[in-house]
Design a protein around this motif. Structure first.
Motif, PDB file in Angstrom:
ATOM      1  N   GLU A  10       1.007  -1.238   0.114  1.00 47.17           N
ATOM      2  CA  GLU A  10      -0.034  -0.094  -0.081  1.00 47.17           C
ATOM      3  C   GLU A  10       0.834   1.224   0.010  1.00 47.17           C
ATOM      4  O   GLU A  10       1.932   1.377   0.627  1.00 47.17           O
ATOM      5  N   ASN A  11       0.232   2.195  -0.747  1.00 46.47           N
ATOM      6  CA  ASN A  11       0.823   3.585  -0.548  1.00 46.47           C
ATOM      7  C   ASN A  11       2.198   3.544  -1.189  1.00 46.47           C
ATOM      8  O   ASN A  11       3.257   4.180  -0.618  1.00 46.47           O
ATOM      9  N   ILE A  12       2.434   3.005  -2.447  1.00 45.27           N
ATOM     10  CA  ILE A  12       3.792   3.098  -3.196  1.00 45.27           C
ATOM     11  C   ILE A  12       3.736   3.676  -4.203  1.00 45.27           C
ATOM     12  O   ILE A  12       2.670   3.644  -5.155  1.00 45.27           O
ATOM     13  N   GLY A  13       5.019   4.492  -4.737  1.00 48.90           N
ATOM     14  CA  GLY A  13       4.909   4.956  -6.061  1.00 48.90           C
ATOM     15  C   GLY A  13       3.730   6.069  -6.443  1.00 48.90           C
ATOM     16  O   GLY A  13       3.428   6.213  -7.606  1.00 48.90           O
ATOM     17  N   LEU A  14       3.306   6.684  -5.436  1.00 48.21           N
ATOM     18  CA  LEU A  14       1.988   7.584  -5.673  1.00 48.21           C
ATOM     19  C   LEU A  14       2.526   8.746  -6.785  1.00 48.21           C
ATOM     20  O   LEU A  14       1.769   9.225  -7.774  1.00 48.21           O
ATOM     21  N   VAL A  17      -1.544   2.252  -5.131  1.00 47.99           N
ATOM     22  CA  VAL A  17      -0.294   2.261  -5.810  1.00 47.99           C
ATOM     23  C   VAL A  17      -0.291   3.134  -7.107  1.00 47.99           C
ATOM     24  O   VAL A  17      -1.341   3.552  -7.795  1.00 47.99           O
ATOM     25  N   GLY A  18       0.789   3.842  -7.417  1.00 52.08           N
ATOM     26  CA  GLY A  18       0.756   4.790  -8.397  1.00 52.08           C
ATOM     27  C   GLY A  18       0.621   4.196  -9.780  1.00 52.08           C
ATOM     28  O   GLY A  18       0.320   4.936 -10.636  1.00 52.08           O
ATOM     29  N   GLY A  19       1.161   3.032  -9.945  1.00 51.58           N
ATOM     30  CA  GLY A  19       1.058   2.275 -11.169  1.00 51.58           C
ATOM     31  C   GLY A  19       0.010   1.295 -11.387  1.00 51.58           C
ATOM     32  O   GLY A  19      -1.015   1.600 -10.817  1.00 51.58           O
ATOM     33  N   SER A  20       0.600   0.161 -11.882  1.00 50.79           N
ATOM     34  CA  SER A  20      -0.359  -1.103 -12.024  1.00 50.79           C
ATOM     35  C   SER A  20      -0.210  -1.714 -10.613  1.00 50.79           C
ATOM     36  O   SER A  20       0.669  -1.694 -10.059  1.00 50.79           O
ATOM     37  N   GLY A  21      -1.719  -2.320 -10.317  1.00 50.30           N
ATOM     38  CA  GLY A  21      -1.374  -3.347  -9.137  1.00 50.30           C
ATOM     39  C   GLY A  21      -0.484  -4.534  -9.261  1.00 50.30           C
ATOM     40  O   GLY A  21       0.424  -4.843  -8.693  1.00 50.30           O
ATOM     41  N   ILE A  22      -0.812  -5.038 -10.535  1.00 49.71           N
ATOM     42  CA  ILE A  22       0.038  -6.123 -10.976  1.00 49.71           C
ATOM     43  C   ILE A  22       0.437  -5.964 -12.679  1.00 49.71           C
ATOM     44  O   ILE A  22      -0.492  -5.634 -13.315  1.00 49.71           O
ATOM     45  N   ASP A  23       1.750  -5.946 -12.816  1.00 50.18           N
ATOM     46  CA  ASP A  23       2.248  -5.642 -13.829  1.00 50.18           C
ATOM     47  C   ASP A  23       2.992  -6.798 -14.606  1.00 50.18           C
ATOM     48  O   ASP A  23       4.021  -7.166 -14.350  1.00 50.18           O
ATOM     49  N   ILE A  65      -7.079  -5.314  -5.545  1.00 55.66           N
ATOM     50  CA  ILE A  65      -6.681  -4.041  -5.977  1.00 55.66           C
ATOM     51  C   ILE A  65      -7.475  -2.752  -5.828  1.00 55.66           C
ATOM     52  O   ILE A  65      -8.540  -2.726  -6.649  1.00 55.66           O
ATOM     53  N   ASP A  66      -7.324  -1.910  -4.881  1.00 48.99           N
ATOM     54  CA  ASP A  66      -8.247  -0.854  -4.536  1.00 48.99           C
ATOM     55  C   ASP A  66      -7.465   0.348  -4.840  1.00 48.99           C
ATOM     56  O   ASP A  66      -6.668   0.520  -3.663  1.00 48.99           O
ATOM     57  N   GLY A  67      -7.581   0.984  -5.821  1.00 49.23           N
ATOM     58  CA  GLY A  67      -6.716   2.435  -5.890  1.00 49.23           C
ATOM     59  C   GLY A  67      -5.393   2.110  -6.693  1.00 49.23           C
ATOM     60  O   GLY A  67      -4.626   1.588  -6.318  1.00 49.23           O
ATOM     61  N   PHE A  68      -5.492   2.377  -7.821  1.00 47.09           N
ATOM     62  CA  PHE A  68      -4.443   2.044  -8.937  1.00 47.09           C
ATOM     63  C   PHE A  68      -4.332   3.319  -9.810  1.00 47.09           C
ATOM     64  O   PHE A  68      -5.118   3.821 -10.158  1.00 47.09           O
ATOM     65  N   GLY A  69      -3.198   3.384 -10.402  1.00 46.35           N
ATOM     66  CA  GLY A  69      -2.838   4.141 -11.697  1.00 46.35           C
ATOM     67  C   GLY A  69      -3.142   5.481 -11.114  1.00 46.35           C
ATOM     68  O   GLY A  69      -3.547   6.530 -11.833  1.00 46.35           O
ATOM     69  N   PRO A 116       0.357   7.628 -13.329  1.00 40.38           N
ATOM     70  CA  PRO A 116       0.178   7.693 -14.583  1.00 40.38           C
ATOM     71  C   PRO A 116      -1.023   6.906 -15.196  1.00 40.38           C
ATOM     72  O   PRO A 116      -1.059   6.547 -16.349  1.00 40.38           O
ATOM     73  N   THR A 117      -2.058   6.941 -14.508  1.00 38.52           N
ATOM     74  CA  THR A 117      -3.226   6.026 -15.074  1.00 38.52           C
ATOM     75  C   THR A 117      -2.956   4.774 -15.571  1.00 38.52           C
ATOM     76  O   THR A 117      -3.368   4.407 -16.628  1.00 38.52           O
ATOM     77  N   GLU A 118      -2.181   3.962 -15.044  1.00 39.79           N
ATOM     78  CA  GLU A 118      -2.294   2.644 -15.305  1.00 39.79           C
ATOM     79  C   GLU A 118      -3.164   1.757 -14.764  1.00 39.79           C
ATOM     80  O   GLU A 118      -4.059   1.970 -14.048  1.00 39.79           O
ATOM     81  N   PRO A 119      -3.360   0.535 -15.532  1.00 37.64           N
ATOM     82  CA  PRO A 119      -4.591  -0.588 -15.203  1.00 37.64           C
ATOM     83  C   PRO A 119      -4.155  -1.361 -13.701  1.00 37.64           C
ATOM     84  O   PRO A 119      -2.850  -1.357 -13.390  1.00 37.64           O
ATOM     85  N   ALA A 120      -5.165  -1.780 -13.315  1.00 35.24           N
ATOM     86  CA  ALA A 120      -4.956  -2.576 -11.983  1.00 35.24           C
ATOM     87  C   ALA A 120      -4.326  -3.904 -12.536  1.00 35.24           C
ATOM     88  O   ALA A 120      -3.164  -3.998 -12.042  1.00 35.24           O
ATOM     89  N   ILE A 121      -4.426  -4.509 -13.685  1.00 34.44           N
ATOM     90  CA  ILE A 121      -3.700  -5.871 -13.994  1.00 34.44           C
ATOM     91  C   ILE A 121      -3.119  -5.467 -15.509  1.00 34.44           C
ATOM     92  O   ILE A 121      -4.125  -5.410 -16.461  1.00 34.44           O
TER      93      ILE A 121
END
Length: 267
Positions: free
Chosen positions: A18-22, A47-53, A68-72, A75-80
């Motif tokens: 949680e709360n990484i790379g915002l 997370v600032g990016g994807s939950g799972i990339d 995955i609650d709160g992602f992108g 840079p508006t990346e996807p959850a997965i």
């Protein structure tokens, strides 16, 4: 948990991230060129990016039971994300029973990703109005997309590549689009939509569209039920409720078999 830490046959399970790379757009879990792994039962919040990339040459991975609650947020990346470019692949992954909510990007994004199974996931409440529940592009073909629940997003399911199977998905305030041809669209259900949207927009050649249900009773004005274009489609046993015939089914295909569909203007 970055890709450099994950080798083939890895397992990432039961973590809380949680709360990484915002600001930097860092991903929660990122396998890169890591295959035959398991990503299961993780809780990923803000997370600032994807939950799972699942990145470049990450094949045959099993991704299940993650929240995955709160992602992108950056840079508006996807959850997965299932992303490959060039000669790389992102194939034969299983993505099942994950929950994705409150994101700024798409739910599940595929690029050059094929032969994947995406089933039983719940995607809802994407923020900002531009996120898609499940999106596939640039040769993402031969995927099974089934029994997913997608609600309150800009577009529920959108693929521009062909030869995918869409079975038993449930959409609410979320449209469906498949324009690559050779797709099977069977037993899906679409509920209320925003205005100027199509419940089902299906194009290309050689599509099979059977047993889908549109409930337009809660729609905003100017929506359309099932729109098909291209050629050699088979469209049977679909039901559209709550729209007048002109708006319910629009068929501009050629050499197609369109029979046994039902329209109920009032529900």
């Amino acid at each position: 948990m970055r890709g450099g830490q994950l080798t083939d046959y890895f397992e990432a399970s039961n973590n809380r991230i949680e709360n990484i790379g915002l600001d930097s757009g860092q991903d929660g879990i990122e396998p890169s060129s890591s295959s035959h792994g398991r990503i299961i039962n993780n809780a990923i919040y803000r997370v600032g990016g994807s939950g799972i990339d699942n990145y470049e040459n990450s094949n045959d991975n099993f991704i299940s039971g993650n929240v995955i609650d709160g992602f992108g947020i950056g840079p508006t990346e996807p959850a997965i994300s299932m992303w490959a470019t060039g000669n790389n692949t992102n194939n034969r992954n299983t993505v099942i029973y994950n929950t994705m909510v409150n994101g700024y990007g798409n739910g599940i994004r595929m690029n050059q990703a094929s032969w994947n199974r995406i089933a039983g996931n719940t995607i809802s409440d994407l923020i900002g109005g531009s996120g898609k529940g499940i999106i596939g592009q640039n040769g993402s073909s031969n995927n099974e997309i089934s029994t997913n629940v997608v609600r309150n997003v800009d577009a529920g399911i959108s693929l521009n590549s062909g030869h995918n199977r869409f079975v038993g998905n449930e959409l609410s305030f979320a449209s469906f689009g498949a324009t690559g041809g050779g797709n099977m669209v069977i037993g899906n259900r679409s509920g209320a939509l925003k205005s100027n949207y199509k419940h089902f927009n299906i194009g290309g050649d050689n599509n099979i569209i059977i047993g889908n249900y549109v409930d337009a009773a809660g729609d905003q004005p100017d929506t359309l039920g099932i729109v098909i274009f291209g050629s050699r489609a088979v469209m049977m046993g679909n039901v559209v409720a709550g729209l007048e015939p002109f708006y319910a089914i629009q068929d501009t295909t050629t050499d197609s078999y369109v029979q046994g569909n039902r329209v109920y203007p009032e529900v």
